[in-house]
Scaffold this motif. Structure first.
Motif, short mmCIF file in Angstrom:
data_model
loop_
_atom_site.label_atom_id
_atom_site.label_comp_id
_atom_site.label_asym_id
_atom_site.label_seq_id
_atom_site.Cartn_x
_atom_site.Cartn_y
_atom_site.Cartn_z
N LEU A 67 0.84 -1.20 0.00
CA LEU A 67 0.00 0.00 0.00
C LEU A 67 0.87 1.25 0.00
O LEU A 67 0.55 2.23 -0.67
CB LEU A 67 -0.94 0.00 1.20
CG LEU A 67 -1.80 1.25 1.35
CD1 LEU A 67 -2.63 1.49 0.10
CD2 LEU A 67 -2.69 1.15 2.57
N THR A 117 -7.46 10.18 -6.56
CA THR A 117 -7.56 9.81 -5.15
C THR A 117 -6.18 9.51 -4.59
O THR A 117 -5.33 8.93 -5.27
CB THR A 117 -8.50 8.61 -4.94
OG1 THR A 117 -8.00 7.48 -5.65
CG2 THR A 117 -9.91 8.92 -5.41
N GLY A 130 -5.18 5.95 0.24
CA GLY A 130 -5.37 4.51 0.21
C GLY A 130 -6.84 4.14 0.15
O GLY A 130 -7.72 5.00 0.23
N PRO A 131 -7.12 2.85 0.00
CA PRO A 131 -8.51 2.41 -0.14
C PRO A 131 -9.36 2.62 1.11
O PRO A 131 -10.58 2.64 1.03
CB PRO A 131 -8.38 0.93 -0.49
CG PRO A 131 -7.03 0.53 0.01
CD PRO A 131 -6.17 1.75 -0.08
N ASP A 132 -8.74 2.80 2.26
CA ASP A 132 -9.50 3.03 3.49
C ASP A 132 -10.08 4.43 3.57
O ASP A 132 -10.88 4.72 4.47
CB ASP A 132 -8.64 2.76 4.73
CG ASP A 132 -8.28 1.28 4.86
OD1 ASP A 132 -9.01 0.44 4.28
OD2 ASP A 132 -7.28 0.98 5.53
N ASP A 133 -9.71 5.31 2.64
CA ASP A 133 -10.21 6.69 2.62
C ASP A 133 -11.42 6.84 1.71
O ASP A 133 -11.70 7.94 1.22
CB ASP A 133 -9.09 7.65 2.18
CG ASP A 133 -7.99 7.76 3.20
OD1 ASP A 133 -8.27 7.63 4.41
OD2 ASP A 133 -6.84 8.00 2.79
N ARG A 134 -12.17 5.75 1.47
CA ARG A 134 -13.30 5.78 0.53
C ARG A 134 -14.28 6.93 0.81
O ARG A 134 -14.67 7.65 -0.10
CB ARG A 134 -14.05 4.45 0.57
CG ARG A 134 -13.36 3.33 -0.12
CD ARG A 134 -14.22 2.04 -0.05
NE ARG A 134 -13.44 0.91 -0.44
CZ ARG A 134 -12.77 0.13 0.40
NH1 ARG A 134 -12.79 0.36 1.69
NH2 ARG A 134 -12.08 -0.89 -0.06
N HIS A 173 -12.81 10.19 -0.13
CA HIS A 173 -12.70 10.28 -1.59
C HIS A 173 -14.06 10.64 -2.19
O HIS A 173 -14.15 11.52 -3.05
CB HIS A 173 -12.21 8.96 -2.20
CG HIS A 173 -10.80 8.63 -1.84
ND1 HIS A 173 -10.35 7.33 -1.78
CD2 HIS A 173 -9.73 9.40 -1.53
CE1 HIS A 173 -9.07 7.33 -1.45
NE2 HIS A 173 -8.67 8.57 -1.30
N ALA A 196 -11.09 1.32 -5.54
CA ALA A 196 -11.84 1.03 -4.32
C ALA A 196 -13.24 1.64 -4.30
O ALA A 196 -13.99 1.39 -3.36
CB ALA A 196 -11.06 1.55 -3.11
#
Length: 148
Positions: A3, A50, A53-57, A60, A84
């Motif tokens: 990541l 974006t 990382g994907p945890d910031d959906r 975003h 994501a």
């Protein structure tokens, strides 16, 4: 690809998009979770990349909604650097999918004196160059998605 490497690649790509936008009279800005350009982007470039990382959906999606509220130029695009987000409910369609690649840096070895650069001037030379280039291809890892 880790990541950390994907996040670094996304940020590097956002800096490239920013440079291209500014070269074409854009005015991109960085936030903690995205790079955003509300003006028309150069052809084939996104208006939002974006970051993080994907945890910031959620963050975003908020950034995308904020840009939508500014009513950017028609045909604007979002680069979901971590593949994501489900952006179909916001009216986006998938344009392309891609993978981030990473090659660890290493020290340069001694350069072979027979190694030299030369101009390719014939179709056969181009074919030979491409054949040699393909022999060094790496398998892609990680993901990136562009939606518009």
């Amino acid at each position: 690809m880790s990541l950390d490497h994907r996040a670094a690649a996304a940020r590097n790509n956002a800096h490239w998009c920013d440079a291209m936008a500014r070269a074409h009279s854009g005015r991109g800005a960085f936030s903690a979770v995205a790079w955003i350009n509300p003006l028309p982007a150069p052809r084939f470039y996104p208006n939002l990349v974006t970051l993080g990382g994907p945890d910031d959906r959620a963050a975003h999606l908020n950034a995308i909604r904020d840009l939508m509220a500014e009513k950017p130029a028609p045909g604007w695009a979002v680069k979901d650097s971590f593949a994501a987000l489900d952006l179909a409910p916001l009216g986006f369609r998938l344009l392309l999918e891609a993978d981030w690649i990473h090659r660890p840096a290493r020290a340069f070895g001694r350069i072979d004196p027979s190694c030299r650069a030369s101009r390719v001037t014939s179709l056969r030379e181009l074919e030979l160059w491409e054949e040699a280039w393909r022999a060094g291809a790496m398998e892609p890892r990680g993901s990136s998605t562009l939606r518009c």
